[in-house]
Write a protein that holds these residues in place. Structure first.
Motif, PDB file in Angstrom:
ATOM      1  N   LEU A 183      37.392  24.851  48.051  1.00 16.58           N
ATOM      2  CA  LEU A 183      37.149  26.355  48.483  1.00 16.58           C
ATOM      3  C   LEU A 183      37.003  26.596  50.055  1.00 16.58           C
ATOM      4  N   PRO A 184      37.389  27.402  50.618  1.00 17.44           N
ATOM      5  CA  PRO A 184      37.226  27.406  52.119  1.00 17.44           C
ATOM      6  C   PRO A 184      35.683  27.639  52.373  1.00 17.44           C
ATOM      7  N   THR A 185      35.593  27.385  53.754  1.00 16.72           N
ATOM      8  CA  THR A 185      34.462  28.089  54.630  1.00 16.72           C
ATOM      9  C   THR A 185      34.624  29.327  55.240  1.00 16.72           C
ATOM     10  N   VAL A 186      34.028  30.242  54.683  1.00 17.15           N
ATOM     11  CA  VAL A 186      34.159  31.691  55.269  1.00 17.15           C
ATOM     12  C   VAL A 186      33.283  32.196  56.247  1.00 17.15           C
ATOM     13  N   TYR A 187      33.334  32.898  57.051  1.00 13.38           N
ATOM     14  CA  TYR A 187      32.500  33.547  57.908  1.00 13.38           C
ATOM     15  C   TYR A 187      32.034  34.780  57.254  1.00 13.38           C
ATOM     16  N   ALA A 188      30.637  34.844  56.777  1.00 15.05           N
ATOM     17  CA  ALA A 188      30.106  35.796  55.931  1.00 15.05           C
ATOM     18  C   ALA A 188      28.640  35.829  55.976  1.00 15.05           C
ATOM     19  N   ASP A 189      28.006  36.540  55.158  1.00 17.38           N
ATOM     20  CA  ASP A 189      26.562  36.650  54.827  1.00 17.38           C
ATOM     21  C   ASP A 189      26.389  35.686  53.660  1.00 17.38           C
ATOM     22  N   ARG A 190      25.497  34.575  53.778  1.00 21.12           N
ATOM     23  CA  ARG A 190      25.364  33.603  52.774  1.00 21.12           C
ATOM     24  C   ARG A 190      24.831  34.029  51.510  1.00 21.12           C
ATOM     25  N   THR A 191      23.810  34.909  51.763  1.00 18.00           N
ATOM     26  CA  THR A 191      23.227  35.667  50.466  1.00 18.00           C
ATOM     27  C   THR A 191      23.962  36.479  49.721  1.00 18.00           C
ATOM     28  N   LYS A 192      24.888  37.238  50.337  1.00 21.37           N
ATOM     29  CA  LYS A 192      25.812  38.127  49.561  1.00 21.37           C
ATOM     30  C   LYS A 192      27.048  37.121  49.038  1.00 21.37           C
ATOM     31  N   MET A 193      27.380  35.923  49.554  1.00 20.13           N
ATOM     32  CA  MET A 193      28.231  35.121  48.831  1.00 20.13           C
ATOM     33  C   MET A 193      27.504  34.446  47.617  1.00 20.13           C
ATOM     34  N   HIS A 194      26.325  34.207  47.853  1.00 20.84           N
ATOM     35  CA  HIS A 194      25.472  33.404  46.602  1.00 20.84           C
ATOM     36  C   HIS A 194      25.695  34.714  45.670  1.00 20.84           C
ATOM     37  N   GLN A 195      25.017  35.730  45.894  1.00 17.62           N
ATOM     38  CA  GLN A 195      25.106  37.053  45.046  1.00 17.62           C
ATOM     39  C   GLN A 195      26.709  37.133  44.130  1.00 17.62           C
ATOM     40  N   LEU A 196      27.622  37.077  44.962  1.00 16.66           N
ATOM     41  CA  LEU A 196      28.840  37.268  44.124  1.00 16.66           C
ATOM     42  C   LEU A 196      29.329  36.217  43.289  1.00 16.66           C
ATOM     43  N   PHE A 197      29.278  35.000  43.824  1.00  9.62           N
ATOM     44  CA  PHE A 197      29.694  33.932  42.698  1.00  9.62           C
ATOM     45  C   PHE A 197      28.475  33.940  41.648  1.00  9.62           C
ATOM     46  N   GLN A 198      27.431  34.030  41.859  1.00  7.21           N
ATOM     47  CA  GLN A 198      26.284  33.635  40.882  1.00  7.21           C
ATOM     48  C   GLN A 198      26.641  34.798  39.565  1.00  7.21           C
ATOM     49  N   ASN A 199      26.888  36.001  40.158  1.00  7.58           N
ATOM     50  CA  ASN A 199      27.158  36.921  38.892  1.00  7.58           C
ATOM     51  C   ASN A 199      28.364  36.771  38.152  1.00  7.58           C
ATOM     52  N   PHE A 200      29.396  36.019  38.849  1.00 10.96           N
ATOM     53  CA  PHE A 200      30.605  35.807  38.074  1.00 10.96           C
ATOM     54  C   PHE A 200      30.188  34.548  37.077  1.00 10.96           C
ATOM     55  N   LEU A 201      29.790  33.574  37.750  1.00  5.07           N
ATOM     56  CA  LEU A 201      29.393  32.319  36.881  1.00  5.07           C
ATOM     57  C   LEU A 201      28.317  32.586  35.777  1.00  5.07           C
ATOM     58  N   SER A 202      27.250  33.325  36.275  1.00  6.65           N
ATOM     59  CA  SER A 202      26.357  33.516  35.112  1.00  6.65           C
ATOM     60  C   SER A 202      26.822  34.305  33.948  1.00  6.65           C
ATOM     61  N   ASN A 203      27.626  35.400  34.069  1.00  8.25           N
ATOM     62  CA  ASN A 203      28.255  36.111  33.031  1.00  8.25           C
ATOM     63  C   ASN A 203      29.454  35.186  32.335  1.00  8.25           C
ATOM     64  N   ALA A 204      30.190  34.214  33.128  1.00  7.05           N
ATOM     65  CA  ALA A 204      30.914  33.385  32.183  1.00  7.05           C
ATOM     66  C   ALA A 204      30.502  32.456  31.346  1.00  7.05           C
ATOM     67  N   VAL A 205      29.477  31.792  31.950  1.00  8.22           N
ATOM     68  CA  VAL A 205      28.883  30.718  30.995  1.00  8.22           C
ATOM     69  C   VAL A 205      28.200  31.098  29.627  1.00  8.22           C
ATOM     70  N   VAL A 206      27.657  32.345  29.674  1.00  3.39           N
ATOM     71  CA  VAL A 206      27.043  32.604  28.450  1.00  3.39           C
ATOM     72  C   VAL A 206      27.845  33.501  27.368  1.00  3.39           C
ATOM     73  N   HIS A 207      29.289  33.679  27.550  1.00  4.03           N
ATOM     74  CA  HIS A 207      29.969  34.465  26.798  1.00  4.03           C
ATOM     75  C   HIS A 207      31.147  33.447  26.363  1.00  4.03           C
ATOM     76  N   ILE A 208      30.905  32.215  26.167  1.00  4.56           N
ATOM     77  CA  ILE A 208      31.902  31.302  25.653  1.00  4.56           C
ATOM     78  C   ILE A 208      31.233  30.566  24.357  1.00  4.56           C
ATOM     79  N   GLU A 209      32.030  31.063  23.266  1.00  2.00           N
ATOM     80  CA  GLU A 209      31.734  30.382  21.856  1.00  2.00           C
ATOM     81  C   GLU A 209      32.309  29.257  21.450  1.00  2.00           C
ATOM     82  N   ASN A 210      33.608  28.976  22.179  1.00  2.10           N
ATOM     83  CA  ASN A 210      34.131  27.852  21.845  1.00  2.10           C
ATOM     84  C   ASN A 210      33.659  26.569  21.729  1.00  2.10           C
ATOM     85  N   PRO A 211      33.832  25.585  21.119  1.00  7.04           N
ATOM     86  CA  PRO A 211      33.040  24.260  20.911  1.00  7.04           C
ATOM     87  C   PRO A 211      32.980  23.673  22.400  1.00  7.04           C
TER      88      PRO A 211
END
Length: 297
Positions: A183-211
């Motif tokens: 992934l790239p290094t971007v010029y942004a607010d670190r907290t907002k980037m953390h919020q952004l990716f954490q929301n996506f990843l937190s949603n994804a990992v808990v909605h997987i029922e495959n083995p």
């Protein structure tokens, strides 16, 4: 024109062409605004023999500009007051929640031998509801500040951000999170980037029922934007929810484990960085969230 405005005209007359705005009062005492353009008038010997003055009444335009500026100032003040109010309310709400949670714990401990299985289950449900309410309050606070322009932009290594997130969020044993390409290094607010990716990843990992669950993060350059994808092989999202889930308090998942705020925060952050967010999903076959953020310098 008045002394001050007259001086502007004389100054322009003595030098070169110039344009400026002036305010004057008409015969009824009402304030008017004029755009004045002044240019020296040269005689045949090259000297200045006078001036050419063109005046344009811009009162209507100027009044609209002043009204717009006043509205923006009022809106900024209102947003500031609203943010302060949100923090105060959240503190007032969290305090009794902590008390309820503590009381439920004490009741469970002190009356362990007197409470039957149903009673213990009800206490557990009570504490889960308190925890959900606590998350809801935190989510509202994050939502209220998600579109606020960040003053502490800096270089953010998104690979490090993903590593930090996967170290702190709950990831079921059967789920793996991988970064498909650097992934790239971007010029942004670190907290907002953390919020952004954490929301996506937190949603994804808990909605997987495959083995064997898989969440894959990838990125590519698209013109002046970075385009990211977060792909999972989870339960998928019905088509009727594809737009709704980006609105606050809307969720396609279980109401018991979702506040319906996370993806609305994502949308506000992405739009703050002049990007867009969308998804492709099929029930039973997984979901891919795409979003872009504009390259900053």
């Amino acid at each position: 024109l008045g002394q001050e405005n007259g001086a502007q005209v004389m100054n322009a007359h003595e030098q070169s062409s110039a344009s400026f705005e002036i305010s004057v009062s008409d015969k009824f005492g009402a304030e008017r605004y004029w755009l004045v353009s002044v240019a020296p008038l040269h005689n045949e010997r090259g000297g200045i023999s006078g001036s050419i003055i063109i005046q344009l009444d811009i009162t209507d335009q100027k009044v609209l500009e002043i009204q717009k500026e006043n509205l923006l100032n009022d809106l900024e003040e209102s947003n500031k007051n609203l943010e302060e109010y949100a923090h105060i309310v959240s503190h007032d709400l969290k305090s009794p929640l902590r008390s309820i949670n503590a009381l439920a714990t004490w009741i469970g401990d002190d009356f362990r031998d007197k409470i039957d299985e149903m009673g213990r289950e009800n206490l557990k449900l009570l504490q889960e509801k308190v925890e959900l309410m606590d998350k809801l309050i935190d989510g509202i606070l994050k939502y209220s500040t998600a579109s606020k322009k960040a003053a502490d932009n800096s270089k953010v290594n998104l690979n490090a951000v993903i590593k930090e997130i996967t170290d702190i969020i709950y990831i079921p044993d059967h789920v793996e999170v991988v970064v498909a390409n650097p992934l790239p290094t971007v010029y942004a607010d670190r907290t907002k980037m953390h919020q952004l990716f954490q929301n996506f990843l937190s949603n994804a990992v808990v909605h997987i029922e495959n083995p064997k669950g898989l969440v894959e993060v990838s990125c590519q350059e698209v013109g002046n934007h970075w385009q990211f994808a977060v792909k999972d092989n989870g339960v998928g999202i019905p088509k009727e929810y594809h737009e709704k889930i980006f609105k606050i308090f809307q969720s396609a998942g279980s109401k018991e484990r979702s506040t319906g705020i996370g993806l609305s925060i994502v949308k506000k952050i992405v739009e703050l960085y002049e990007g867009t967010v969308w998804l492709e999903s099929e029930v039973g076959k997984g979901t891919t969230f795409y979003f872009t953020i504009k390259k900053q310098t």
